[in-house]
Scaffold this active site. Structure first.
Site, mmCIF file in Angstrom:
data_model
loop_
_atom_site.group_PDB
_atom_site.id
_atom_site.type_symbol
_atom_site.label_atom_id
_atom_site.label_comp_id
_atom_site.label_asym_id
_atom_site.label_seq_id
_atom_site.Cartn_x
_atom_site.Cartn_y
_atom_site.Cartn_z
ATOM 1 N N LYS A 85 0.421 -0.770 0.063
ATOM 2 C CA LYS A 85 0.176 0.132 0.201
ATOM 3 C C LYS A 85 0.390 0.841 0.168
ATOM 4 C CE LYS A 85 -4.143 -1.822 0.482
ATOM 5 N NZ LYS A 85 -5.416 -1.292 -0.057
ATOM 6 N N SER A 143 1.968 -9.730 0.425
ATOM 7 C CA SER A 143 0.962 -8.266 0.027
ATOM 8 C C SER A 143 1.566 -7.443 0.891
ATOM 9 C CB SER A 143 -0.552 -8.155 -0.278
ATOM 10 O OG SER A 143 -1.353 -8.716 0.587
#
Lengths: 324, 324
Positions: A51, A307
């Site tokens: 992110k 992730s």
């Protein structure tokens, strides 16, 4: 929409700021999966998740005047930290709306990065309305967690890296499994691959019961999850696909996959043991699919994106003990 | 001795086989240390430690006939796995002498990599004599864990990577803290830096009570540790400096540093929390020195090599709980 020029522009702004994360592997995991599994260790990214890329792309990509007034975001924790770190580096005020049940470590870290954190109730409150109101009141630019061209372009930089890394390995065709919530990572990687590595096909992976993207892809129309909470994969529980991301994935992605919470947790333990990386449950679902849904995957090699790595330590310890 | 040509030749043989490991950092660790700390995450190397490099360099660098007969090594665990993996990839028979008190995970993993493991008593047995006898009997080439030109050249490839990574960051001068046992990693990195990044100065870090290298450097003559066991840093308890490595470090290294076992363990917990990597205690001593011996270090930036990540899980869990 996010085109390859937008993506490469974001990658240019990210160069020297985002980490180029390594592709890892282990013979033990290969044996478990029955094929070669390459793990893109995006948990090693700044702030511990991909992110950071979308946050940096957005903060650096909006115009200077808006940046001076500040940005606002809502997030279960990883977009929060990515935005906060990017805003801090740009000297840009940053307000983050976080669900009150987000892991305390994510809330604490977002505050430590200098952001103003405002908590909301994930079930009762409408975070979009709250965000819109605050944005209007203070002149802030709202940066949503996935449905924004600059955010998608930032996540797409992972796809450009994968294109290079795959080419370097002589890997022309492979499925790219990735954790999917609203679809920002999936759409970004799919768009980058479309232009720069068309043999790489994105396949979104979700927790069972929160597979809105897989069902939306299968049915051709946006589906919503019946529940909003109840999976250990807190990072990837968005209620429905993004309006920008779904059409991209309808055009480019392969079928979605889903894994149980236990499979995500076991993948987390295996990544610790055999890759020496720390992955959070939601960040481990793609590896879990590679390991435990092998019969739904084709090809000699699969890429799985790990992730994020912002996991509560008590849960991590309990998981290591359980899957010892 | 190992010169820069030997080092670059080893790096050439390693290209595409060893991982180029990332330099990580965290604002939390920087704040703790009072300066920027760049962590070379060599725990992400194949087999979980830098020893893969030395093993690969040796196996690929000896002549083909010797390789066909096989190699033998003694090791507390990481050199064992590095050698076993390198030998397996070259189709080369491999015998490993391991101390019977090595972490079971390291013994198991060495066997899983196809090596024949023979256990010895770290206090009573003379591993060198055992290795020499086996080598003579079976025609094996003995590859010692540090005192061998090809092994040092392999570890030196980390120094070449650091030279490139530092140049990329515009970092011209910095101390490179690294875990030190016999000195193979230290000597290799020092030699690479001498030719390719002379502003990088190696400083070996050892556990308190096992600081034979620091004392040897300070006194100008080889010193031996009083004890052979008794630190949690099992990977770096060699009794004395290598005969090849000590002269290199006398010429090129800065003063040695030492840390307590508790500091190594706390650094391991902090690396988990803020870098999302798994480091073993012996692999964490350089980071520990950067964090807890800051007053003995100069400069705005320090590089710390996290050299390995093959930790027993019970110890890891207990450490996370203790330093929560």
């Amino acid at each position: 929409m996010t085109d390859i020029a937008t993506i490469e522009a974001a990658a240019f702004r990210l160069a020297g700021h985002a980490r180029r994360t390594p592709l890892l592997s282990s013979p033990v995991l290969d044996a478990l999966a029955g094929r070669q599994v390459l793990i893109k260790a995006e948990c090693l990214q700044h702030t511990g998740s991909f992110k950071f890329r979308g946050g940096w792309s957005a903060v650096s990509g909006i115009d200077a005047e808006a940046r001076e007034r500040g940005v606002i975001a809502f997030s279960s924790g990883n977009h929060a930290q990515g935005m906060a770190a990017a805003a801090k580096a740009h000297g840009c005020p940053c307000v983050i709306l976080m669900p009150s049940d987000a892991p305390p470590v994510k809330i604490a870290r977002t505050r430590a990065l200098g952001a103003e954190v405002i908590l909301y109730d994930r079930v009762k409150d409408d975070r979009q309305a709250m965000g819109d109101a605050l944005a209007a009141e203070r002149g802030l630019t709202l940066v949503p967690p996935f449905d924004h061209p600059l955010v998608i372009a930032g996540q797409a930089s992972i796809g450009l890296e994968l294109a290079e890394q795959a080419a370097h390995l002589g890997l022309l065709r492979a499925d790219v499994l990735l954790p999917c919530s609203g679809g920002g990572l999936a759409a970004g990687v799919a768009l980058a691959a479309e232009s720069r590595a068309p043999g790489l096909r994105v396949r979104p992976v979700e927790p069972e019961g929160f597979d809105d993207m897989a069902r939306s892809l299968a049915s051709g129309a946006p589906c919503r999850n019946a529940r909003l909470t109840g999976s250990v994969c807190d990072a990837i529980l968005s209620p429905e696909p993004g309006k920008l991301t779904l059409p991209v994935l309808q055009r480019l992605a392969g079928p979605g996959l889903s894994v149980t919470d236990d499979q995500a947790l076991e993948a987390m333990a295996l990544a610790f043991r055999h890759l020496r990386i720390v992955v959070e449950p939601g960040g481990a679902v793609a590896l879990a699919a590679a390991l435990f849904r092998a019969e739904e995957i084709e090809g000699d090699t699969v890429i799985a994106i790990a992730s994020g790595g912002n996991v509560d330590e008590d849960l991590f310890i309990a998981t290591l003990q359980r899957f010892a």
